[in-house]
Design an enzyme around this catalytic site. Structure first.
Site, mmCIF file in Angstrom:
data_model
loop_
_atom_site.group_PDB
_atom_site.id
_atom_site.type_symbol
_atom_site.label_atom_id
_atom_site.label_comp_id
_atom_site.label_asym_id
_atom_site.label_seq_id
_atom_site.Cartn_x
_atom_site.Cartn_y
_atom_site.Cartn_z
ATOM 1 N N GLU A 439 -64.672 15.938 119.185
ATOM 2 C CA GLU A 439 -64.509 15.580 117.770
ATOM 3 C C GLU A 439 -65.525 14.492 117.424
ATOM 4 O OE1 GLU A 439 -60.846 14.616 114.678
ATOM 5 O OE2 GLU A 439 -60.460 14.975 116.788
ATOM 6 N N GLU A 709 -54.625 6.411 119.507
ATOM 7 C CA GLU A 709 -54.483 7.225 118.299
ATOM 8 C C GLU A 709 -53.018 7.327 117.891
ATOM 9 O OE1 GLU A 709 -55.873 11.612 116.698
ATOM 10 O OE2 GLU A 709 -55.659 11.282 118.840
#
Length: 830
Positions: A439, A709
């Protein structure tokens, strides 16, 4: 009095600056009490310009505009209206190539080499220098990333240059001082090209921007007689294969160090518009640190795993001795261990593996240069080097550190250090969400939340200004803002609250923290387009329906459904419309323009929010902490009575949840302020110091060295969260660091650029001391406090040119000028 050398724009680059009229700043590091600047005089060559003004930050360039390549040495001296200071030390700036017409070089690419899946190519040429030049500059960029050598010497110290911009709109070039590398007679230039962000795996696509790597380089030699000789890339250059068999940002690099034949090739010119070339606005990506191996572990499968003790971004450097021909060494990376092995599932499809094919050698140093990884642990197969021969190389944009925090709580300090390391890893040319998996994108929602903390910790003015230029370039004609910048997702109409609001929030944060009205001027059209877009999506004044991220990664959302937040996405969207309209109105006012239509839009949206999302008991629709935090922080409640009820309801929810955090990306930056600013700092501190899951300190208790996260990326039993998105290096939830700076330590900007500083520490019984220090545009500002023997001791340092409004707890407020000041009041937390 001591005046620092002049800074140009935000400090980097000085060589190859991209504006003809760079703004100027300076600091006064020492001055008598009461001294205040009333005027200044700037000197450039034989020209002196006097200006009667107290301004010293980003003042206008008063001379003729710089021409391309022009070098200017500037000095400044100051007056208080009575006497003049001495001159500052001279400071030099040099313009880059400011016009497309300055580029004689052509964009070239190998004819047949360097295709997708091929070896990385080296483009090279020879050129004569008739004598030693008095100056030599190399201007260079690429489709892909490059490393250049002149006469066998490495050019500069940037890595992964030219970095990642919106390539169809803006391609950054670098300027290098290479005078000492030029020899009279024949010289050779070689440039290695890698895929970088231009080609290969990026997001969830392949070969995104183009299928051909290419180079644009222009070498300029200035001789003693003043003549200029230019050598640029053209069809006379050649190409050959390098030792890099494969390179990819996600998968890693494979390098063959054996003496194998290299195919040669010609080059051809590609179509190219030099109008999209732009000079850097901030520093490049560099190696910023190296870390020694802390411990060598042995996995259950029998391989050595090297633990560097810190989750970081970069690569592994290995020194091997006595290698044999054909020996294969493989290095795999991971952020965590699971059952004693590398925990690679969170990497998803990213291989994060570097491979070396060795030749026989007495000693060899192994490290990649065309990739990077996010990791704490590295498994090495094919060799077992000694612990001292393996180190981690930390890379990232080489930002200047500007902010520090300290307290008497070791775990809180470790959390703050985790925030710093998370920012270091993710501020790698663009502000990415994560640095390790497949990502690594510039998600707008993440930086929207984290920008205030980022601007305190590091000088991000140029870095984020460049990113905002890409945001404006990639904004859709209807004003929609892509979810990631640069945009590699390509959604048709990307309009999501909190994510698209980066268009308004980030410029405003830069203005407030750096006093830079120029960023508002440059981004105003983008800000306006976004607000106009979301205003057009409203029904009865509220923004309802459509795709939204909402309060992303609410801790109560199941691992497979990060959208499932407690607060309704329409509440979030409408609150952000009010906020962005308010910021846009304020930006117009700062620039002397009419912002009244947007002030009215903000007022109408607040009224619609109250009408649709508030009941008579001040319950915000969804009855979730994030909803109350939004309503309280952004003045969405129409009366003091409703505000008081909302505060109490928020307190009740936080207490009922056992002081565990219950907000996602949207609510987390606001929750502590919503409590502390409404007479409940004790509840905010209970949240901050909670250690059970989910909480800010829970990851610290689990050994985290960066911010995660998910609140529970690592579960209490030591297993990895089963969700598909599980990163151990995200900065968004570290946005609370800004509250720690402003409220725990008590150091906040009261006016743009910290020209006026607000010192209002809010102590708690849990801490006996706290401190924050920040390098403001005016100089060092610092606040420290200590609770001891029934007294609260407060020390405040104010830089010259700034003032501070100081509010000692329980004491009388005071306004002070530059210098160091002390207060001693009764301890408010006996």
């Amino acid at each position: 009095m001591i005046v620092t050398p002049v800074r140009f724009e935000h400090g980097e680059p000085v060589l190859g600056i991209g504006v003809a009229r760079p703004r100027l700043s300076w600091q006064v590091t020492e001055a008598e009490p009461g001294w205040a600047q009333s005027g200044y005089e700037l000197e450039y060559g034989d020209t002196r310009v006097r200006v009667d003004s107290a301004e010293q930050i980003l003042v206008d360039w008063p001379f003729a505009p710089l021409d391309s390549r022009e070098r200017a040495t500037i000095r400044v001296r100051l007056t208080d209206g009575k006497s003049w200071s001495g001159w500052s030390e001279p400071s030099t700036v040099e313009a880059g190539l400011l016009s497309p017409r300055d580029w004689r070089a052509r964009l070239i690419s190998p004819r047949t080499l360097g295709g997708i899946g091929d070896r990385a190519p080296i483009l090279h040429a020879s050129f004569p220098a008739r004598e030693r030049p008095v100056s030599a500059r190399l201007y260079v960029t690429a489709h892909g990333c490059y490393t250049a050598w002149l006469s066998g010497e490495r050019v500069g110290d940037a890595v992964l240059a030219p970095g990642w911009t919106s390539y169809p709109n803006r391609l950054r070039y670098q300027t290098y001082e290479v005078t000492e590398l030029i020899r009279p007679g024949e010289n050779r230039i070689e440039v290695l090209l890698g895929n970088g962000w231009y080609r290969g795996r990026l997001g969830w696509s392949n070969a995104y921007y183009g299928d051909r790597l290419a180079l644009l380089a222009q070498l300029e030699l200035r001789y003693p007689d003043g003549s200029l000789e230019v050598f640029g890339t053209d069809t006379h250059w050649s190409a050959r294969e390098s030792t890099v068999l494969a390179d990819d940002l996600y998968d890693g690099q494979t390098t063959d160090l054996r003496a194998v034949p290299s195919t040669s090739d010609g080059v051809e010119q590609l179509d190219f518009a030099p109008e999209r070339l732009t000079a850097p606005q901030g520093p490049p990506v560099r190696v910023t640190e190296t870390l020694a191996t802390r411990e060598v572990l042995r996995s259950p499968s029998g391989r050595p795993i090297y633990d560097f003790g810190q989750n970081l971004v970069g690569w592994v450097r290995i020194r091997l001795r006595g290698t044999r021909s054909g020996q294969r060494v493989t290095v795999r990376h991971a952020e965590v261990l699971e059952n004693g092995e590398l925990g690679v599932r969170p990497l998803r499809s990213a291989r994060a593996t570097d491979t070396y094919l060795l030749d026989e050698a007495a000693e060899v140093l192994l490290e990649p240069s065309l990739t990077f990884h996010g990791f704490r642990y590295a498994e090495i197969d094919g060799a077992t080097p000694e612990r001292a021969d393996v180190e981690a190389v930390v890379v990232g944009t080489d930002l200047r550190r500007t902010g520090w925090f300290h307290s008497s709580d070791a775990e809180l300090d470790r959390f703050h250090e985790n925030v710093v390391w998370g920012m270091r890893g993710n501020f790698l040319d663009v502000p990415t969400d994560c640095p390790q998996r497949d990502e690594r994108l510039g998600w707008t929602g993440d930086i929207q939340a984290f920008a205030p903390a980022a601007c305190f910790l590091y000088d991000t003015a140029g870095f984020l200004a460049s990113w905002l230029a890409d945001l404006a370039a990639e904004q859709h004609p209807d004003g929609s803002v892509p979810y990631v910048i640069p945009d590699v997702l390509g959604d048709a109409h990307p309009s999501a609250a909190a994510w698209g609001d980066a268009a308004t929030v980030v410029p405003w944060v830069l203005y407030r923290r750096y006093g830079d009205t120029g960023i508002l001027e440059r981004q105003l059209d983008s800000m306006r387009a976004w607000v106009d877009r979301i205003a057009s999506l409203t029904t009865e004044g509220i923004w309802a329906g459509g795709f939204q991220f909402g309060d992303w990664l609410d801790p109560d959302a199941p691992p497979h459904d990060p959208f499932a937040a407690k607060v309704d996405a329409d509440v979030v969207a409408t609150a952000y419309l009010a906020r962005s309209a308010e910021l846009l109105a304020a930006a117009h006012e700062v620039l002397g323009r009419d912002g009244a239509p947007y002030a009215r839009l903000a007022a109408r949206t607040r009224a619609a929010f109250a009408e649709h999302f508030l009941d008579t008991d001040a319950r915000v629709h969804s009855d979730a902490p994030t909803g109350y935090a939004l309503a309280l922080e952004w003045d969405l409640l129409p009366s003091a009575e409703l505000r008081a009820r909302a505060v109490q309801r928020l307190v009740d929810l936080v207490c009922a949840n056992g002081f565990r955090i219950s907000t996602g990306f949207v609510g987390t930056p606001l929750i502590a302020d919503a409590l502390a600013a409404n007479d409940h700092p004790d509840i905010a501190y209970r949240l901050l110091f909670e250690r059970s899951c989910p909480s800010w300190l829970y990851p610290v208790t689990m050994g985290a060295t960066t911010v995660w996260e998910r609140w529970d990326s690592l579960l209490p039993d030591g297993s990895i969260n089963p969700g598909e998105m599980t990163s151990f290096n995200h900065y968004a939830l570290g946005a609370i660091a800004d509250w720690m700076h402003r409220t725990v330590a008590g150091l906040a900007p009261a006016e743009p650029g910290y020209r006026r500083i607000l010192v209002r520490p809010v102590p708690c019984a849990r801490l006996t001391e706290a401190a924050a220090r920040h390098e403001t545009p005016y100089g060092t500002a610092a606040v420290s406090w200590r609770r001891d023997a029934g007294r609260f001791e407060l020390e405040v340092r104010v830089p010259v040119g700034a003032t501070a409004n100081v509010h000692p707890p329980g004491g009388e407020p005071a306004e002070v000028g530059h210098g160091t000041h002390h207060w001693s009041v009764p301890d408010p937390c006996p």
